[in-house]
Design a protein around this motif. Structure first.
Motif, PDB file in Angstrom:
ATOM      1  N   ILE A  64      -7.276   4.549  -1.179  1.00 17.33           N
ATOM      2  CA  ILE A  64      -7.182   3.378  -0.032  1.00 17.33           C
ATOM      3  C   ILE A  64      -8.308   2.266  -0.321  1.00 17.33           C
ATOM      4  N   ALA A  65      -9.307   2.830  -0.679  1.00 19.69           N
ATOM      5  CA  ALA A  65     -10.638   1.671  -1.085  1.00 19.69           C
ATOM      6  C   ALA A  65     -10.480   1.034  -2.277  1.00 19.69           C
ATOM      7  N   SER A  88     -18.155  13.259  -2.808  1.00 27.85           N
ATOM      8  CA  SER A  88     -18.151  13.786  -1.529  1.00 27.85           C
ATOM      9  C   SER A  88     -17.367  13.248  -0.564  1.00 27.85           C
ATOM     10  N   ALA A  89     -17.260  13.934   0.610  1.00 28.56           N
ATOM     11  CA  ALA A  89     -16.502  13.318   1.722  1.00 28.56           C
ATOM     12  C   ALA A  89     -17.235  12.110   2.265  1.00 28.56           C
ATOM     13  N   VAL A  90     -18.492  12.213   2.259  1.00 24.22           N
ATOM     14  CA  VAL A  90     -19.200  10.915   2.662  1.00 24.22           C
ATOM     15  C   VAL A  90     -18.952   9.853   1.769  1.00 24.22           C
ATOM     16  N   ASP A  91     -19.352  10.266   0.467  1.00 24.67           N
ATOM     17  CA  ASP A  91     -19.119   8.764  -0.308  1.00 24.67           C
ATOM     18  C   ASP A  91     -17.675   8.234  -0.306  1.00 24.67           C
ATOM     19  N   ALA A  92     -16.801   8.962  -0.167  1.00 26.76           N
ATOM     20  CA  ALA A  92     -15.416   8.593   0.151  1.00 26.76           C
ATOM     21  C   ALA A  92     -15.226   7.957   1.199  1.00 26.76           C
ATOM     22  N   SER A  93     -15.741   8.411   2.569  1.00 25.87           N
ATOM     23  CA  SER A  93     -15.576   7.513   3.659  1.00 25.87           C
ATOM     24  C   SER A  93     -16.416   6.323   3.576  1.00 25.87           C
ATOM     25  N   MET A  94     -17.529   6.134   2.822  1.00 27.34           N
ATOM     26  CA  MET A  94     -18.189   5.023   2.876  1.00 27.34           C
ATOM     27  C   MET A  94     -17.589   3.755   2.051  1.00 27.34           C
ATOM     28  N   ALA A  95     -16.562   4.526   1.096  1.00 28.50           N
ATOM     29  CA  ALA A  95     -15.830   3.717   0.287  1.00 28.50           C
ATOM     30  C   ALA A  95     -14.555   2.954   1.163  1.00 28.50           C
ATOM     31  N   LYS A  96     -14.133   3.811   2.028  1.00 29.15           N
ATOM     32  CA  LYS A  96     -12.989   3.645   2.619  1.00 29.15           C
ATOM     33  C   LYS A  96     -13.282   2.501   3.624  1.00 29.15           C
ATOM     34  N   TYR A  97     -14.230   2.822   4.462  1.00 24.49           N
ATOM     35  CA  TYR A  97     -14.844   2.129   5.597  1.00 24.49           C
ATOM     36  C   TYR A  97     -15.192   0.427   5.123  1.00 24.49           C
ATOM     37  N   TRP A  98     -15.926   0.626   4.098  1.00 20.01           N
ATOM     38  CA  TRP A  98     -16.536  -0.824   3.700  1.00 20.01           C
ATOM     39  C   TRP A  98     -15.239  -1.623   2.975  1.00 20.01           C
ATOM     40  N   CYS A  99     -14.584  -1.008   2.058  1.00 17.65           N
ATOM     41  CA  CYS A  99     -13.576  -1.928   1.450  1.00 17.65           C
ATOM     42  C   CYS A  99     -12.432  -2.281   2.266  1.00 17.65           C
ATOM     43  N   THR A 100     -12.101  -1.422   3.149  1.00 20.26           N
ATOM     44  CA  THR A 100     -10.880  -1.962   4.100  1.00 20.26           C
ATOM     45  C   THR A 100     -11.479  -2.876   4.974  1.00 20.26           C
ATOM     46  N   GLU A 101     -12.651  -2.710   5.628  1.00 16.27           N
ATOM     47  CA  GLU A 101     -13.183  -4.078   6.331  1.00 16.27           C
ATOM     48  C   GLU A 101     -13.486  -5.176   5.391  1.00 16.27           C
ATOM     49  N   LEU A 102     -13.738  -5.277   4.322  1.00 13.14           N
ATOM     50  CA  LEU A 102     -14.034  -6.032   3.209  1.00 13.14           C
ATOM     51  C   LEU A 102     -12.511  -6.769   3.055  1.00 13.14           C
ATOM     52  N   GLN A 103     -11.516  -5.930   2.859  1.00  6.42           N
ATOM     53  CA  GLN A 103     -10.056  -6.692   2.885  1.00  6.42           C
ATOM     54  C   GLN A 103      -9.783  -7.410   3.997  1.00  6.42           C
ATOM     55  N   GLY A 104     -10.051  -6.971   5.189  1.00  9.28           N
ATOM     56  CA  GLY A 104      -9.770  -7.622   6.410  1.00  9.28           C
ATOM     57  C   GLY A 104     -10.622  -9.048   6.430  1.00  9.28           C
ATOM     58  N   ARG A 105     -11.988  -8.870   6.154  1.00  9.35           N
ATOM     59  CA  ARG A 105     -12.773 -10.147   6.307  1.00  9.35           C
ATOM     60  C   ARG A 105     -12.159 -11.266   5.410  1.00  9.35           C
ATOM     61  N   ALA A 111      -0.504 -10.792   2.789  1.00  6.92           N
ATOM     62  CA  ALA A 111      -1.869 -10.166   2.495  1.00  6.92           C
ATOM     63  C   ALA A 111      -2.308  -9.981   3.969  1.00  6.92           C
ATOM     64  N   TYR A 112      -2.414 -11.043   4.670  1.00  9.89           N
ATOM     65  CA  TYR A 112      -3.255 -11.013   6.048  1.00  9.89           C
ATOM     66  C   TYR A 112      -2.688 -10.009   6.926  1.00  9.89           C
ATOM     67  N   ALA A 113      -1.284  -9.903   7.111  1.00  5.54           N
ATOM     68  CA  ALA A 113      -0.351  -8.952   7.904  1.00  5.54           C
ATOM     69  C   ALA A 113      -0.537  -7.629   7.142  1.00  5.54           C
ATOM     70  N   ASP A 114      -0.638  -7.255   6.022  1.00  5.94           N
ATOM     71  CA  ASP A 114      -0.647  -6.008   5.253  1.00  5.94           C
ATOM     72  C   ASP A 114      -1.954  -5.510   5.499  1.00  5.94           C
ATOM     73  N   ALA A 115      -3.035  -6.293   5.545  1.00  6.17           N
ATOM     74  CA  ALA A 115      -4.671  -5.909   5.443  1.00  6.17           C
ATOM     75  C   ALA A 115      -5.028  -5.083   6.894  1.00  6.17           C
ATOM     76  N   ARG A 116      -4.169  -5.295   7.940  1.00  8.09           N
ATOM     77  CA  ARG A 116      -4.794  -4.703   9.202  1.00  8.09           C
ATOM     78  C   ARG A 116      -4.517  -3.023   9.320  1.00  8.09           C
ATOM     79  N   VAL A 117      -3.659  -2.675   8.923  1.00  2.00           N
ATOM     80  CA  VAL A 117      -3.404  -1.417   9.061  1.00  2.00           C
ATOM     81  C   VAL A 117      -4.384  -0.235   8.046  1.00  2.00           C
ATOM     82  N   THR A 118      -4.806  -1.115   7.217  1.00  2.72           N
ATOM     83  CA  THR A 118      -5.881  -0.225   6.088  1.00  2.72           C
ATOM     84  C   THR A 118      -7.011   0.358   6.721  1.00  2.72           C
ATOM     85  N   ARG A 119      -7.374  -0.435   7.893  1.00  2.00           N
ATOM     86  CA  ARG A 119      -8.550  -0.033   8.567  1.00  2.00           C
ATOM     87  C   ARG A 119      -8.336   1.205   9.634  1.00  2.00           C
TER      88      ARG A 119
END
Length: 382
Positions: A249-250, A315-332, A355-363
């Protein structure tokens, strides 16, 4: 900075994929968006092109290469082509469902399922989410009670990607309803089983070309031979695959942001306001500079995460950081880029609107931003 994680084989794969997208996907995007589903033939074409099951052994018709960088290229190129929603089903098939079959299936199951997964004849899905149950897997109420050589499956699932097209659905169900996590197992339901029904193709804010469905199970008799992994270890199996799912997802998130940036760069160079290009305005340049920097930094973190996944160190933490940051980045990013398109950005004929509509669910899917922050926060020992 130059990306250094790919070699010549990856470059050839990327070029082949771009040809495939131009031939099989790009001209059909509007049609699939209106239909709210991609045809099953897309999976068959992807299988024939070598874009499904890259890690499946050659004896089962796959590519025989365990290298998630090939998966990442698929996510990146579908986003670049403005076809992220159309490619989501393939990504789910390759990145999220296939690892369960690869790591948990026994020899008989592999012979039965892997060739079809590699060819696109058997489309996969995974069904965890239930009405009223989000991230709390312990709260799952779908049951699979043993009756001789079968499990009797009862319950329902919702928000299931590939829900309409799928042939093999990995269903998370309680084989021991008296237990919480320890009572969960993974059962593969196949198309056509008596008592298995699909609900409507859900109407969504975005991702219109991706089928998302409700699934219903009423006394579905599933052979015990369709148990994936060990009975009672379903929660453990799910947790083991989550880092790859979240990294996938990231990858798509930063790729979607990069695509939006490219479209916007081209637009602001050409669009004139008060006799000057929109891009020549200091406010535009500063906005684009901020976006470019955020994408560049995120891309290199994701690249390192891809290498870590390949080496078994993500790690689960590294993957969570990637997912959190990149999906928020996508939305912004898509929000700021749409603003630079002005009124045209709100028109569906421009890919930035989609792309605007598609981005919302990734978070939300794959674990919400809030869940990602909780996983990261718990690792800090504070």
């Amino acid at each position: 900075m130059r990306r250094t994680i790919f070699d010549s084989d990856h470059a050839d794969f990327r070029e082949s994929l771009r040809t495939f997208l131009q031939r099989e996907v790009v001209e059909h995007i509007e049609e699939w968006e209106s239909a709210e589903i991609v045809p099953r033939s897309l999976f068959a074409a992807a299988g024939a092109g070598g874009f499904l099951g890259m890690e499946i052994p050659e004896e089962y018709g796959g590519g025989g290469v365990e290298d998630f960088r090939f998966n990442a290229i698929i996510g990146e190129e579908f986003a670049r082509a403005g076809a992220g929603a159309a490619g989501l089903g393939l990504t789910l098939h390759n990145d999220i469902c296939l690892p369960y079959f690869m790591s948990l299936a026994n020899d008989e199951q592999k012979q039965r399922w892997l060739p079809g997964i590699a060819s696109g004849e058997l489309i996969t899905a995974i069904a965890m989410t239930e009405p009223g149950v989000g991230s709390d897997l312990a709260g799952i109420s779908t049951t699979a009670i043993r009756d001789g050589d079968h499990y009797v499956l009862n319950g329902s699932k919702t928000f299931i990607t590939n829900g309409i097209n799928s042939d093999l659905i990995i269903v998370a169900a309680k084989t021991d309803p008296t237990q919480k996590h320890k009572g969960l197992s993974l059962i593969v339901v196949e198309r056509g089983m008596a008592g298995f029904d699909r609900g409507r193709n859900l109407s969504k804010l975005g991702l219109h070309s991706q089928d998302t469905a409700e699934l219903f199970f009423a006394d579905v008799r599933v052979p015990v031979a369709n148990l994936l992994g060990e009975e009672g270890l379903g929660f453990t199996h799910l947790m083991q695959n989550l880092p790859q799912e979240r990294l996938s997802i990231a990858v798509a998130g930063v790729a979607a942001a990069a695509a939006a940036f490219e479209w916007t760069t081209e637009y602001v160079r050409e669009r004139k306001v008060f006799g000057k290009s929109v891009g020549s305005l200091p406010t535009t340049r500063h906005t684009m500079a901020e976006i470019a920097t955020e994408i560049e930094v995120a891309q290199h973190y994701v690249d390192q995460a891809l290498l870590a996944l390949n080496s078994g160190e993500l790690s689960a933490v590294d993957a969570s950081m990637a997912k959190y940051w990149c999906t928020e980045l996508q939305g912004r990013t898509v929000d700021r880029c749409l603003q630079l398109f002005g009124g045209y950005g709100y028109m569906n004929e421009y890919p930035i609107a989609r792309a605007y509509a598609d981005a919302r669910v990734t978070r939300i899917y794959g674990g919400t931003t809030e869940i990602m922050k909780e996983i990261i926060g718990r690792s800090l020992d504070i």
